[in-house]
Design a protein around this motif. Structure first.
Motif, short mmCIF file in Angstrom:
data_model
loop_
_atom_site.label_atom_id
_atom_site.label_comp_id
_atom_site.label_asym_id
_atom_site.label_seq_id
_atom_site.Cartn_x
_atom_site.Cartn_y
_atom_site.Cartn_z
N LEU A 14 0.73 -1.23 -0.15
CA LEU A 14 0.15 -0.09 -0.02
C LEU A 14 0.82 1.06 0.05
O LEU A 14 0.48 2.29 -0.55
CB LEU A 14 -1.16 -0.12 1.49
CG LEU A 14 -1.89 1.08 1.34
CD1 LEU A 14 -2.84 1.35 0.11
CD2 LEU A 14 -2.72 0.88 2.55
N HIS A 15 1.78 1.23 0.63
CA HIS A 15 2.92 2.56 0.71
C HIS A 15 3.30 2.97 -0.74
O HIS A 15 3.81 4.03 -0.87
CB HIS A 15 4.02 2.24 1.58
CG HIS A 15 5.03 1.35 1.30
ND1 HIS A 15 6.10 1.79 0.23
CD2 HIS A 15 5.36 0.17 1.20
CE1 HIS A 15 6.90 0.88 0.08
NE2 HIS A 15 6.48 -0.09 0.66
N ARG A 16 3.15 2.09 -1.72
CA ARG A 16 3.71 2.47 -3.03
C ARG A 16 2.52 3.27 -3.66
O ARG A 16 2.83 4.18 -4.60
CB ARG A 16 3.78 1.34 -4.03
CG ARG A 16 4.87 0.32 -3.54
CD ARG A 16 6.17 0.82 -4.08
NE ARG A 16 6.31 1.08 -5.44
CZ ARG A 16 6.94 0.37 -6.35
NH1 ARG A 16 7.86 -0.63 -5.87
NH2 ARG A 16 6.99 1.08 -7.64
N LEU A 17 1.22 3.16 -3.12
CA LEU A 17 0.22 3.91 -3.72
C LEU A 17 -0.36 5.22 -2.69
O LEU A 17 -1.03 5.95 -3.21
CB LEU A 17 -1.13 3.12 -3.93
CG LEU A 17 -0.87 1.58 -4.84
CD1 LEU A 17 -1.89 0.95 -4.91
CD2 LEU A 17 -0.37 2.16 -6.10
N ALA A 18 0.00 5.17 -1.37
CA ALA A 18 -0.43 6.07 -0.45
C ALA A 18 0.33 6.35 0.58
O ALA A 18 1.20 5.55 0.81
CB ALA A 18 -2.09 5.58 -0.14
N HIS A 19 0.01 7.45 1.24
CA HIS A 19 0.66 7.62 2.48
C HIS A 19 -0.48 7.73 3.71
O HIS A 19 -1.45 7.74 3.51
CB HIS A 19 1.52 9.06 2.34
CG HIS A 19 0.62 10.27 2.05
ND1 HIS A 19 0.26 11.22 3.06
CD2 HIS A 19 0.38 10.55 0.78
CE1 HIS A 19 -0.38 12.03 2.31
NE2 HIS A 19 -0.54 12.08 1.22
N ALA A 20 0.17 7.77 4.74
CA ALA A 20 -0.96 7.84 5.97
C ALA A 20 -0.35 8.66 6.99
O ALA A 20 0.90 8.91 7.24
CB ALA A 20 -1.13 6.28 6.48
#
Length: 118
Positions: A14-20
């Protein structure tokens, strides 16, 4: 890391597509997740579900997950109850802060078509 699962599908973290971003208050964890590229918002909505997030955090005793879509920001807000094992001041673990748990979420695997822009 990108893994090829078939001729037409790959899996990425998921970290390839988004940040949190994360915050905590008592036993409640707030995770805000935003796609780097708005074109990935629908994929995130389809795969970062309340059920998958609850399963991901099950080992921490999460009792409830609520997801609030933020389509205008290509993101979502996730609220997890009873996941902080007593919270910052009450937990016996070394770090009860919610901010460290955003990395657990960002490790979730997301399936994409081979043709997707990553």
């Amino acid at each position: 890391m990108i893994m090829v699962h078939s001729e037409d599908e790959i899996t990425v973290s998921l970290h390839r597509l988004a940040h949190a971003r994360a915050g905590d208050k008592g036993e409640r964890l707030n995770l805000a997740l935003f796609a780097y590229d708005p074109c990935h918002f629908e994929v995130l909505m389809a795969q970062v579900t309340e059920e998958r997030v609850r399963a991901l955090f099950a080992h921490r005793g999460v009792s409830r997950v609520r997801r609030y879509p933020l389509p205008g920001l290509a993101g979502m807000n996730l609220v997890l109850d009873d996941v902080l094992q007593g919270g910052v001041n009450g937990a016996l673990n070394l770090d009860g802060h919610g901010k460290t748990l955003s990395f657990l979420l960002l490790g979730m695997e997301i399936a994409l078509p081979v043709t997707a822009k990553v």
